[in-house]
Design a protein around this motif. Structure first.
Motif, short mmCIF file in Angstrom:
data_model
loop_
_atom_site.label_atom_id
_atom_site.label_comp_id
_atom_site.label_asym_id
_atom_site.label_seq_id
_atom_site.Cartn_x
_atom_site.Cartn_y
_atom_site.Cartn_z
N GLU A 104 0.87 -1.03 0.37
CA GLU A 104 -0.59 -0.10 0.04
C GLU A 104 1.02 1.27 0.13
OE1 GLU A 104 -3.67 1.56 3.06
OE2 GLU A 104 -3.47 -0.21 2.55
N PRO A 105 1.69 1.18 0.85
CA PRO A 105 2.17 2.74 0.92
C PRO A 105 3.25 2.61 -0.94
CG PRO A 105 3.49 0.93 2.93
CD PRO A 105 2.24 0.97 2.49
N LEU A 106 3.78 1.14 -0.47
CA LEU A 106 4.68 1.65 -2.39
C LEU A 106 3.86 1.96 -3.60
CD1 LEU A 106 6.42 -1.91 -1.46
CD2 LEU A 106 7.12 0.46 -1.49
N THR A 107 2.54 1.71 -3.27
CA THR A 107 1.68 2.28 -4.12
C THR A 107 1.31 3.35 -4.19
OG1 THR A 107 0.44 -0.31 -4.68
CG2 THR A 107 -1.10 1.79 -5.21
N ASP A 108 1.06 4.30 -2.96
CA ASP A 108 1.42 5.46 -2.37
C ASP A 108 2.52 5.93 -2.73
OD1 ASP A 108 -1.37 5.42 -1.74
OD2 ASP A 108 -0.70 5.53 0.15
N LEU A 109 3.36 5.61 -3.30
CA LEU A 109 4.17 6.03 -3.88
C LEU A 109 4.82 6.73 -5.15
CD1 LEU A 109 7.36 7.24 -3.14
CD2 LEU A 109 8.45 5.50 -3.29
N PHE A 110 4.45 5.28 -5.39
CA PHE A 110 4.15 5.23 -7.29
C PHE A 110 3.27 6.67 -7.83
CE2 PHE A 110 2.21 3.31 -11.17
CZ PHE A 110 3.37 3.18 -11.80
N ASP A 111 2.34 6.37 -6.91
CA ASP A 111 1.20 7.20 -7.71
C ASP A 111 1.47 8.90 -7.66
OD1 ASP A 111 -0.60 5.38 -8.73
OD2 ASP A 111 -1.78 5.04 -6.67
N ARG A 112 2.39 9.18 -6.44
CA ARG A 112 2.31 10.11 -5.76
C ARG A 112 4.33 10.55 -7.15
NH1 ARG A 112 2.95 11.24 0.61
NH2 ARG A 112 0.91 10.30 1.11
N ILE A 113 4.41 10.26 -7.44
CA ILE A 113 5.55 10.12 -7.85
C ILE A 113 5.09 10.64 -9.44
CG2 ILE A 113 7.57 8.97 -9.67
CD1 ILE A 113 8.24 8.17 -7.18
N THR A 114 4.68 8.86 -10.20
CA THR A 114 3.72 9.46 -11.36
C THR A 114 3.00 10.64 -11.39
OG1 THR A 114 1.98 7.92 -11.03
CG2 THR A 114 4.24 7.19 -11.93
N GLN A 115 2.16 11.60 -10.64
CA GLN A 115 1.08 12.52 -10.61
C GLN A 115 2.31 13.76 -10.17
OE1 GLN A 115 -1.49 11.81 -7.03
NE2 GLN A 115 -2.50 10.04 -8.00
N ARG A 116 3.44 14.10 -10.22
CA ARG A 116 3.79 15.19 -9.68
C ARG A 116 4.77 15.31 -10.88
NH1 ARG A 116 3.66 18.26 -5.13
NH2 ARG A 116 2.40 17.78 -3.91
N LEU A 117 5.53 14.04 -11.39
CA LEU A 117 5.87 14.61 -12.99
C LEU A 117 5.71 14.74 -13.80
CD1 LEU A 117 7.35 10.69 -13.53
CD2 LEU A 117 8.91 13.19 -12.53
N PRO A 118 6.76 16.00 -14.73
CA PRO A 118 6.06 16.88 -15.81
C PRO A 118 5.76 15.75 -16.22
CG PRO A 118 8.13 16.81 -15.97
CD PRO A 118 7.88 15.85 -13.99
N SER A 119 3.95 16.12 -17.48
CA SER A 119 4.27 15.33 -18.55
C SER A 119 5.03 15.24 -19.72
CB SER A 119 2.65 16.50 -19.79
OG SER A 119 1.80 16.57 -18.30
N ARG A 120 4.96 14.33 -19.95
CA ARG A 120 5.53 13.68 -21.32
C ARG A 120 5.50 14.20 -22.21
NH1 ARG A 120 7.07 7.77 -20.78
NH2 ARG A 120 8.99 7.75 -22.86
N ASP A 121 6.62 14.43 -23.11
CA ASP A 121 6.53 15.21 -24.39
C ASP A 121 6.12 13.20 -25.13
OD1 ASP A 121 6.59 17.10 -26.64
OD2 ASP A 121 8.39 16.71 -26.69
N PRO A 122 4.91 13.63 -25.85
CA PRO A 122 4.53 12.88 -26.65
C PRO A 122 5.39 12.28 -28.70
CG PRO A 122 2.58 14.36 -26.74
CD PRO A 122 3.63 15.11 -25.39
#
Length: 123
Positions: A104-122
């Motif tokens: 659960e905390p690993l998933t929270d960490l994963f979600d926080r990282i992916t939500q905070r990263l700047p958008s990827r240039d497609p």
């Protein structure tokens, strides 16, 4: 105080000395935080997966490393391994209650990282 892997404060409250090299809790932490352990726990967070489904969900992991990681996590009680007696046998992996608690905390960490990263240039 006795030197060793575990120090008992009282009968109801067991504490592990995780900084001791012979502490069993340290091995579990090492397995969870290994290169592939985190990804296995995150991949299994929503559903049980068969070996090849799990391998395909974690890009870059070899079959050998996935098998070693799964063996360690099963031994630690974080992942359960279910074998259906078919030909060939079908093996499914899923999180135990302990694995869900740890994941659960690993998933929270994963979600926080992916939500905070700047958008990827497609590109």
């Amino acid at each position: 105080m006795r030197e060793g892997a575990q120090v008992t404060q009282d009968a109801a409250d067991h504490r592990y000395e995780v900084f001791h090299t012979d502490c069993p809790a340290r091995d579990v932490v090492d397995h969870v935080t290994s290169r592939w352990g985190v990804w296995v726990l995150i991949s299994l967070r929503n559903s049980d997966l068969r070996f090849y489904e799990l391998r395909d969900s974690i890009q870059g992991v070899s079959e050998k490393m996935l098998a070693q990681t799964l063996r360690a996590l099963v031994k630690d009680g974080l992942v359960r391994r279910e074998v259906e007696p078919t030909t060939p046998p079908q093996v499914t992996y899923g999180l135990t209650e302990f694995g869900q608690d740890v994941g659960e905390p690993l998933t929270d960490l994963f979600d926080r990282i992916t939500q905070r990263l700047p958008s990827r240039d497609p590109r």
